[in-house]
Every structure is written in C-alpha cells, then in structure tokens.
Design an enzyme around this catalytic site. Structure first.
Site, PDB file in Angstrom:
ATOM      1  N   CYS A 130       0.825  -1.219   0.000  1.00 21.39           N
ATOM      2  CA  CYS A 130       0.000   0.000   0.000  1.00 21.39           C
ATOM      3  C   CYS A 130       0.853   1.260   0.000  1.00 21.39           C
ATOM      4  CB  CYS A 130      -0.910  -0.026   1.234  1.00 21.39           C
ATOM      5  SG  CYS A 130      -1.976   1.416   1.341  1.00 21.39           S
ATOM      6  N   CYS A 352      -7.178   2.068  -5.496  1.00 23.18           N
ATOM      7  CA  CYS A 352      -6.967   1.530  -4.147  1.00 23.18           C
ATOM      8  C   CYS A 352      -5.491   1.454  -3.819  1.00 23.18           C
ATOM      9  CB  CYS A 352      -7.472   0.099  -4.046  1.00 23.18           C
ATOM     10  SG  CYS A 352      -9.200  -0.058  -4.183  1.00 23.18           S
TER      11      CYS A 352
END
Ligand code: SAH
Length: 359
Positions: A130, A352
């Site tokens: 991430c 995302c």
C-alpha cells in the site's frame, strides 16, 4: 481535537463533527434550548452550509455568538482536483486547518457514485502493498474532517449524488475509532435521509477488539476486512500488524460482528502473483467463506512503481489476468459470492492503495 485558543486563553470548541446528541448537549450547556442542536445539525450535515449567518432559523445574536465562540465550520480547504480521462474518477486534494494534506476519491459508476474517504493523514500500518503506508503517519482526522470530505466532494461533484461512501482512503478507520464512530453516527441520522448506513462500508485491516466494540455500538454498518491471505505467516509479511492482531483473533471478532449486526462480511483480496493466488490459497479461501456469511471482493494489485518501493514491497507483482480469471471462476464454482473490483483511476494514482502525498 481541532481546538483553537481564544483571546482569554480558553480553547474554542469545534462543533463540526459533533453528533446530534452532542450538539443538543452543547446548546443545553450554553443555556439554549436543546432543539437548537437539531437545527444546527441539519444546517451542518444536510444543507452543508459554510457559515452561521446562513442558518435562517437561528436568531441573529446566537449566530454571532456561535461564530465568535467556536472554530470555523469548514475544517478542510479544497486544494485541487484531478480527473481520470478514462473513467471519470476524480481525486480531491484537501488541506486541514493545521496544514496536512489528505485525499478523497469520487468514483462514478453506471448505477451509483461512490466516495472513498480517508480517516487518517497517512497510515501507521506499513502494509507492504500500500502506497499510503509508505508515506508514514501524521495524525488522526477528526469527525468533522472526515465528514467535510463528503461535504466538499458533494458540493464540487454535482453530476450525480454521492450516496455510497467507503472508508477505504488513507488510514485505518479502527485505529481512529472514536472519530470514525462519530462520523458514522452523523451519516446514520434520519435527519439526513439522502445518506444511510446501508450505503456505507468501513474497511479494516483487522483491529480485533475494535471490531467487537463496533459490533456492540449498535450501528450496524457494513464491514469489509482486508484479508489478502488465509495463512498467518504470509499475512504477517504483507500486513505487519497481523503479528499483534492475528487472523484467527480477527476472524473470531468478525464472526461475532456478523452475528451481532446480521450483516455479511466483505473479504477484500488483493491478487499477488505467487503469494496468495496458489491452489492452497484457493482451498483455504473457500473453507473460510463457507464458514460465515460473506462475500469476496477480488482486487487486482495496483502497482506502487510511482513510489519507488524497496524491500518486500518491490517484489510484489500482480497476478496475471488469466490467473485472476481462473481463481475467480474456481470460487464461483464453489458457490462463493465473488466479484472483481475493477481498478479505476490508476492513471491519476487514485486507485486503491495508491493514495499518498508528501506532507
Ligand atoms: N486500512 C483499511 C482502509 C484502507 S482500504 C484497510 O486496509 O482495509 C484500502 C483498500 O485498498 C484495502 O482493501 C487495501 O487492502 C486495498 N489496497 C491497498 N493497497 C492496494 C494496492 N496497491 N492495490 C490494490 N488495492 C490496494
């Protein structure tokens, strides 16, 4: 949180972010009728006003008193917007009063428009896949700052109403539990019928005790769990906090959550080549999904190349389209409720796990 110092040394209170009950209590505490709290609630969260003098049913002297004794109603400033030519996905860059930058994303889809909001500036969790994790953590957002992402995006984005909100932007909502809960209570109020908890999803990496607390809050919000692997050791490599709150502990909490709230859990599952897309991953995933009311969102992995990651992050590769197709079909064959979340906004780093801004 979010306080300003008044001339006499007292702290000014920030009413934006107060729930309905807190607003009623506040007005009672300053010698006003409690129903003023309801009126102000509607101006703040339904009419999305910018200043007290727009509050037509509040007496002028009270408007003046409020604007002098409380922090300004707007907790965020819109700095810029960026839209994807391919999908119409729009990324909003906001600045908090104390100078931090955060991002929200509006994702237009055929039947619905979804807003993805942040709960923290950056994120302390350091998940290896991430981008937000790579930028580090600065602070928790207040409920007012969480709500105002909706306010500003809704005012800017007039093409269609935002009715779906996902807590999937920067940060871990359950590590900012109190303010996240307050923002949910605001969205849940019947006084703003255009929004409802039925259309809100909170996504968590899994902070087991907070999942239990949320279940006991009575809010019945839909929960998504970033699963990504059914094996403790692999999950710990991808999501370091799994060493503290193990998959097992989280799954127990999720079982409790689904029973207590009568909702399904959504498992989010990033497809990482050779790491979680193997036969044994499929087998465990099927077992897990059959053990509780659930569905799976399979997410193609969005590259972090724009962040120049090092270490384990640099090794992560997306599963091939073919492998994703096979994996999803194998799940469907077992009657598992699965859908692939198509990436949107990759060309503007709004997909995302791509939200990251140098502070
Ligand atoms: N901390 C919460 C909320 C952030 S949600 C959580 O982890 O659930 C962000 C969602 O995007 C999560 O499902 C996360 O796993 C996913 N995600 C993170 N990085 C990604 C990437 N590079 N590609 C695709 N999805 C990613």
């Amino acid at each position: 949180m979010n306080t300003e110092v008044k001339l006499n040394g007292q702290k000014k209170v920030s009413l934006k972010g107060f729930t309905l009950n807190e607003l009623k209590d506040y007005f009672f505490s300053i010698g006003e009728n409690r129903f003023r709290g309801e009126q102000v609630f509607i101006w703040f969260y339904k009419h999305l006003i910018d200043s007290y003098d727009e509050m037509k049913n509040i007496p002028k002297n009270l408007q003046v008193q409020l604007s002098e004794s409380t922090v300004s109603i707007n907790t965020l400033k819109l700095i810029s917007t960026m839209s994807s030519k391919e999908t119409g996905t729009t990324k909003y860059l906001f600045e908090t009063k104390d100078g931090y930058k955060i991002e929200s994303v509006v994702i237009p889809e055929v039947k619905r428009t979804t807003l993805c909001i942040s709960t923290q500036v950056g994120c302390p969790l350091d998940c290896k896949f991430c981008a937000t994790g790579l930028m580090g953590y600065s602070k928790n957002l207040s409920a007012g700052e969480i709500f105002d992402q909706y306010k500003l995006a809704a005012k800017e984005y007039t093409k269609s109403n935002i009715k779906n909100i996902v807590y999937m932007g920067m940060g871990e909502p359950l590590l900012n539990y109190d303010e996240t809960l307050k923002s949910l209570k605001i969205f849940a109020e019947d006084l703003i019928p255009e929004l409802s908890l039925k259309r809100i999803i909170v996504s968590t990496v899994g902070i087991a005790p907070k999942i239990i607390e949320l279940a006991n809050s009575g809010l019945r919000v839909k929960l998504a769990f970033s699963l990504h692997s059914c094996f403790e050791d692999i999950r710990s490599k991808l999501i370091p906090i799994n060493k503290k709150y193990s998959l097992r502990e989280n799954l127990d909490a999720i079982r409790y959550y689904t029973k207590k709230t009568q909702t399904k859990i959504t498992f989010e599952y990033l497809m990482l080549s050779g790491i979680n897309d193997r036969k044994e991953d499929l087998r465990e995933l099927v077992k897990l999904c059959n053990s509780l009311p659930s569905k799976i969102n399979v997410i193609p992995f969005n590259s972090l190349d724009h962040m120049n990651p090092g270490g384990f992050s640099a090794e992560l590769q997306p599963s091939s389209k073919k492998r994703i197709y096979e994996f999803v079909n194998a799940l469907k064959d077992q009657n598992i409720n699965v859908r692939v979340r198509h990436t949107t906004g990759e060309d503007i780093a709004a997909a995302c796990g791509q939200l990251a801004i140098p502070q």
